[in-house]
Scaffold this motif. Sequence first.
Motif: not given
Length: 422
Positions: A145-155, A172-177
């Motif tokens: 919820h607080m990661l407004k600048e996160l662009r890439s997330l690997w799960l 909102p900045a997420l570009a890669l998941l």
Amino acid sequence: MDPLFCLVAALLFVESHSCPEACSCFVKKSYGRHIVDCSYQDLQVVPVGLPSNATTLSLSVNQITFLREESFIEVADLQGLWLSYNEISTVRKGTFAFLVQLRAIDLSHNQVADFPWGDLYNLTALQQLKLSNNHLEKVPSEAFHMLKELRSLWLDNNRLTVLSEGTFNSMPALALLQINNNPWNCSCKSWWLKRWLEGTLVSIPEKESITCASPVNLKGLVLGRALTLDCMPPSVQLVYHSSLDNTVLHDGLTLLLDCSVVGKPPPEIRWKIQTSSQNIAINGQNVEEERHNLLADGTSTQTRERIMVFSNGSMAVSKFSKADEGVYTCQAINEVGFREVSVKVALDSSENPAEGLLQNNIQASKPRVNNCDKEELLKSDGKLVFIYLTPVGPKTSNSGGTVWEPWSWSNLFLVFLLAQYS
């Protein structure tokens, strides 16, 4: 200046910027980075004596098994932390919480099953988070919820079976998941995720590897557009009934609300009552007897709970009085979504009871929309309905018997604001 003082200050400066024996420390002046490289050293713990001015720390490809709250206390200004290809199974709460300048964490290829998700609340500058190839089984709905600048997330390559709806909505900045190679449960719990994957603009590599592990009949199928899930969000209709008829008024007014719901899987019905003096929540039925027995035998209500919820979702309030005035809300919840309908009830002894209802925002009773195809959304038709009830009162006849005649319209009326869904 005292030569001894200068010597001590110089020694402290050197010590504060010392480099552990197993590491290489250097500066990239063009980027303004102070890099500490401790990778490929067969380290079993995070080394002590790290330089306090470090901005990038690499501990990749070692044999570290745990991280403590104080593991990185010496390097509070870190912006990049690389921990991939270790044997980390334990990460204590608070390990990352004070590293508020972190922009990247790579904890991939470890054995982490319990990540300190609460630490992420402080990492508002984080842009990259790699947790792939671990043993994660769940992610809290509020984790990002607080990661407004996160662009890439690997799960990817974890043990995730479901994710809570809205897990990715606050980035909102997420570009890669990457979420491939997890044992997804393709029941209605993943209905929202299927819709989200179909409509998102986020880049999702290896979509063909986002496959179902359960139920058995869907095992191996891709969680995508070609997969059909037999799911439907709740639809709610609230209908009014009364124990009053044209000839008899039982011992006190009984208010009865029928909450009819449909959905797949069958929704759970909950009631909320908000009056001027209290808030009441009732999850599921609280009486065994069917409601038609209540209406057939008004006197039996004296020995029952005044607020009754039956197995079919109906609610009855016996001996309705001014203290019971308020908002009555029926909620329907299933794995696909949530709907609610509210009704306001007021007696004519209230000051301008209808005025507040007319000012009420009817949108509050409309469904909370999930991510689903437009043609599958249930259309709502809000209706403002005034129901005037004329109870009858006792009157003694000339023969000494008791007859019943209607009271005046102004003595008692109920006002409802109904939002129906069809």
